[in-house]
Write an enzyme that holds these catalytic residues in place. Sequence first.
Site, PDB file in Angstrom:
ATOM      1  N   THR A 198       7.958   0.014 -16.483  1.00  0.00           N
ATOM      2  CA  THR A 198       7.756  -1.083 -15.532  1.00  0.00           C
ATOM      3  C   THR A 198       7.499  -2.339 -16.350  1.00  0.00           C
ATOM      4  O   THR A 198       7.041  -2.252 -17.496  1.00  0.00           O
ATOM      5  CB  THR A 198       6.535  -0.833 -14.632  1.00  0.00           C
ATOM      6  OG1 THR A 198       5.388  -0.788 -15.471  1.00  0.00           O
ATOM      7  CG2 THR A 198       6.648   0.465 -13.867  1.00  0.00           C
ATOM      8  N   GLU A 343       9.291   2.849 -10.082  1.00  0.00           N
ATOM      9  CA  GLU A 343       8.694   4.161  -9.784  1.00  0.00           C
ATOM     10  C   GLU A 343       9.461   4.910  -8.701  1.00  0.00           C
ATOM     11  O   GLU A 343       9.176   6.068  -8.428  1.00  0.00           O
ATOM     12  CB  GLU A 343       7.231   3.980  -9.317  1.00  0.00           C
ATOM     13  CG  GLU A 343       6.277   3.512 -10.396  1.00  0.00           C
ATOM     14  CD  GLU A 343       6.238   1.998 -10.559  1.00  0.00           C
ATOM     15  OE1 GLU A 343       7.200   1.317 -10.151  1.00  0.00           O
ATOM     16  OE2 GLU A 343       5.241   1.482 -11.109  1.00  0.00           O
ATOM     17  N   LYS A 451      -6.214 -14.367   0.626  1.00  0.00           N
ATOM     18  CA  LYS A 451      -7.233 -13.917   1.587  1.00  0.00           C
ATOM     19  C   LYS A 451      -8.026 -15.129   2.057  1.00  0.00           C
ATOM     20  O   LYS A 451      -8.843 -15.675   1.331  1.00  0.00           O
ATOM     21  CB  LYS A 451      -8.144 -12.884   0.945  1.00  0.00           C
ATOM     22  CG  LYS A 451      -7.367 -11.628   0.582  1.00  0.00           C
ATOM     23  CD  LYS A 451      -8.261 -10.460   0.228  1.00  0.00           C
ATOM     24  CE  LYS A 451      -7.405  -9.236  -0.051  1.00  0.00           C
ATOM     25  NZ  LYS A 451      -7.286  -8.917  -1.458  1.00  0.00           N
ATOM     26  N   TRP A 456      -5.318 -12.120   6.057  1.00  0.00           N
ATOM     27  CA  TRP A 456      -4.338 -12.116   4.986  1.00  0.00           C
ATOM     28  C   TRP A 456      -3.217 -13.098   5.317  1.00  0.00           C
ATOM     29  O   TRP A 456      -2.651 -13.061   6.408  1.00  0.00           O
ATOM     30  CB  TRP A 456      -3.716 -10.737   4.824  1.00  0.00           C
ATOM     31  CG  TRP A 456      -4.618  -9.726   4.211  1.00  0.00           C
ATOM     32  CD1 TRP A 456      -5.910  -9.908   3.803  1.00  0.00           C
ATOM     33  CD2 TRP A 456      -4.303  -8.359   3.943  1.00  0.00           C
ATOM     34  NE1 TRP A 456      -6.411  -8.749   3.288  1.00  0.00           N
ATOM     35  CE2 TRP A 456      -5.450  -7.775   3.359  1.00  0.00           C
ATOM     36  CE3 TRP A 456      -3.182  -7.562   4.115  1.00  0.00           C
ATOM     37  CZ2 TRP A 456      -5.492  -6.446   2.964  1.00  0.00           C
ATOM     38  CZ3 TRP A 456      -3.207  -6.240   3.727  1.00  0.00           C
ATOM     39  CH2 TRP A 456      -4.369  -5.685   3.157  1.00  0.00           C
TER      40      TRP A 456
HETATM   41  P1  ADP Z   1       7.763  -4.374 -11.641  1.00  0.00           P
HETATM   42  O1  ADP Z   1       6.984  -3.550 -10.658  1.00  0.00           O
HETATM   43  O2  ADP Z   1       7.514  -4.012 -13.022  1.00  0.00           O
HETATM   44  O3  ADP Z   1       7.752  -5.856 -11.335  1.00  0.00           O
HETATM   45  P2  ADP Z   1      10.061  -3.469 -10.292  1.00  0.00           P
HETATM   46  O4  ADP Z   1      11.427  -3.965 -10.483  1.00  0.00           O
HETATM   47  O5  ADP Z   1       9.837  -2.026 -10.208  1.00  0.00           O
HETATM   48  O6  ADP Z   1       9.275  -4.033 -11.477  1.00  0.00           O
HETATM   49  O7  ADP Z   1       9.430  -4.240  -9.054  1.00  0.00           O
HETATM   50  C1  ADP Z   1       9.062  -3.603  -7.870  1.00  0.00           C
HETATM   51  C2  ADP Z   1       8.436  -4.586  -6.945  1.00  0.00           C
HETATM   52  O8  ADP Z   1       9.323  -5.670  -6.672  1.00  0.00           O
HETATM   53  C3  ADP Z   1       8.112  -4.037  -5.589  1.00  0.00           C
HETATM   54  O9  ADP Z   1       6.900  -3.329  -5.594  1.00  0.00           O
HETATM   55  C4  ADP Z   1       8.045  -5.292  -4.741  1.00  0.00           C
HETATM   56  O10 ADP Z   1       6.805  -5.950  -4.863  1.00  0.00           O
HETATM   57  C5  ADP Z   1       9.091  -6.158  -5.354  1.00  0.00           C
HETATM   58  N1  ADP Z   1      10.319  -6.074  -4.572  1.00  0.00           N
HETATM   59  C6  ADP Z   1      11.417  -5.347  -4.835  1.00  0.00           C
HETATM   60  N2  ADP Z   1      12.350  -5.551  -3.899  1.00  0.00           N
HETATM   61  C7  ADP Z   1      11.823  -6.424  -2.999  1.00  0.00           C
HETATM   62  C8  ADP Z   1      12.286  -7.016  -1.783  1.00  0.00           C
HETATM   63  N3  ADP Z   1      13.503  -6.797  -1.307  1.00  0.00           N
HETATM   64  N4  ADP Z   1      11.446  -7.837  -1.136  1.00  0.00           N
HETATM   65  C9  ADP Z   1      10.210  -8.096  -1.604  1.00  0.00           C
HETATM   66  N5  ADP Z   1       9.730  -7.576  -2.735  1.00  0.00           N
HETATM   67  C10 ADP Z   1      10.518  -6.745  -3.432  1.00  0.00           C
END
Ligand code: ADP
Length: 554
Positions: A198, A343, A451, A456
Amino acid sequence: MQTYPHSPLAGQMMDQPLAISSILQFAARHYGATEIVSRPVEPGLQDTLHRYTWRDCERRARRMARALAGRGVAMGERVGTLAWNGYRHLELYYAVSGSGAVLHTINPRLHPEQIAYIVNHAQDRILCFDITFLALVEAIAPHCPEVRAFVLMTDRAHMPDGAAIPNLLCYEDLLDGATGEDAWPVFDENAAAALCYTSGTTGNPKGVLYSHRSTVLHAYASALPNVLNVGALDTVLPVVPMFHVNAWGLPYSAPLTGARLVLPGAALDGKSLYDLFEAEGVTFSAGVPTVWRGLVDYVVERGLRFSTFRRTVIGGAACPPALMDTLIDTLGVQVIHGWGMTEMSPLGTTGGLLARHRTLPAAEQRALLRKQGHAIFGVDMKIVDDVGAELPWDGRTAGHLLVRGPWIAARYFRDEGGDILQDGWFPTGDVATIDADGFMQVTDRSKDVIKSGGEWIGSIDLENIAMAHPAVLQAACIGVSHPKWDERPLLLVQRRPGMALGREELLRFFEGKVARFWMPDDVVFVEALPTGATGKIQKNRLREQFKAHRLPAA
Ligand code: ADP
């Protein structure tokens, strides 16, 4: 590991392991003549295109699997890659996993120190890289003592003289020298296949270790009609890099469905992508919003149109509604909003409509398409409050989003972070609503939620509104501390070049679009917003930078 009861009567079907190599074998046999087109990255070759077929790819990948075994790469050992989307990277996807070793794709946009950390943490034995990253590999090689050999992904003619890298091998030489059994080995489907870290916005990056089984199941599911809907009539161009969560599984789902593949190498600017889309008849693509903005701006500003491109999946960060509208209404490209994470292999949900939504007014349909969408079969999800109680699916109540399923991580590599599950569910770190039809909408990441007075405020909504203003290129909304309300929203805005926009005008633009207490308290115009290695805006850096910002008195 959970264990399940055994029935006295077992099913009587063949026990054939779900193997990644079987996907490529299938493509070679059934879609053997279908093309893979790649833009090389070697100097002098960047204006050319490399062409071969799934049959050629399988033959070379099988040979490379033998070459790696010949170099002493044992089952379960890691082979790292620092590479763009190209045919040799594709071969390694199959050669490494198919040999029983573990493909570890590394994001070259990370800081060199972080890359060295990841290589060492993963204990990569071999590191394969594109020539673009020669200087990077020269810099990290002395800090990666466990790497036994470095493989430059090129031919003999493009090998550099005097590179400061120990045990430097040439990919094509390695391939030519392969000896031994000429068949894909067969092993248990739960064997580790690939490793992705990640991006680690906080703390060190953590590794997610996919299995053959999880990867094949994800590939099946991701190709389904309600998901990416890829097939043998498609020409697929993954803009999303193969070093970022396996290019959302497209290197697996394309051969599984017989799609033609176009790999753009390092040329990801608007012009290069547009020219490649047109020249190769691309029908389907995938990428993060920032890349689409570059391509869409290039096309719209020049009054160009796509002649074959019809569908794209956009995800990795929320797709701004203004970008979606331009793609659909101006360019005639269907947008599938996808949500997932490293993940989750990475796909969890995709946007779309149900049959009965067809009669809804266009604006209501569009509102549904803007949501991150419906769970894919294989992904179970729920939203919970701060104490873990499940929240209703009413499309309004926002809660922590939890998921489970066969392609979702149960723990991190080498047990970093310990037990990460909550009663068997993986906490995504996202805050979301789910409506009665099961459509999920991300309102924020837990750590980005603002917050205010016990309520929220979702920063994504506020950013989407700002980005609908024609003078706004990018926007990020963060919470800054407030004596009465704990936190209040501060909007950081990058204007489009050459366009004027003031604070008052932008705040007026919000009127009537959000509840009064959601209105940003202030706007700051910035030259640029910081982005991380996966092209996402780094809000933690913005929070740090603006923590002393004084909001104007209400
Ligand atoms: P990292 O977690 O290391 O930034 P990832 O590519 O695994 O890398 O990112 C996952 C996160 O990206 C998700 O948990 C979410 O917060 C965000 N994310 C992914 N796709 C979307 C989407 N379509 N809309 C909003 N957030 C998104």
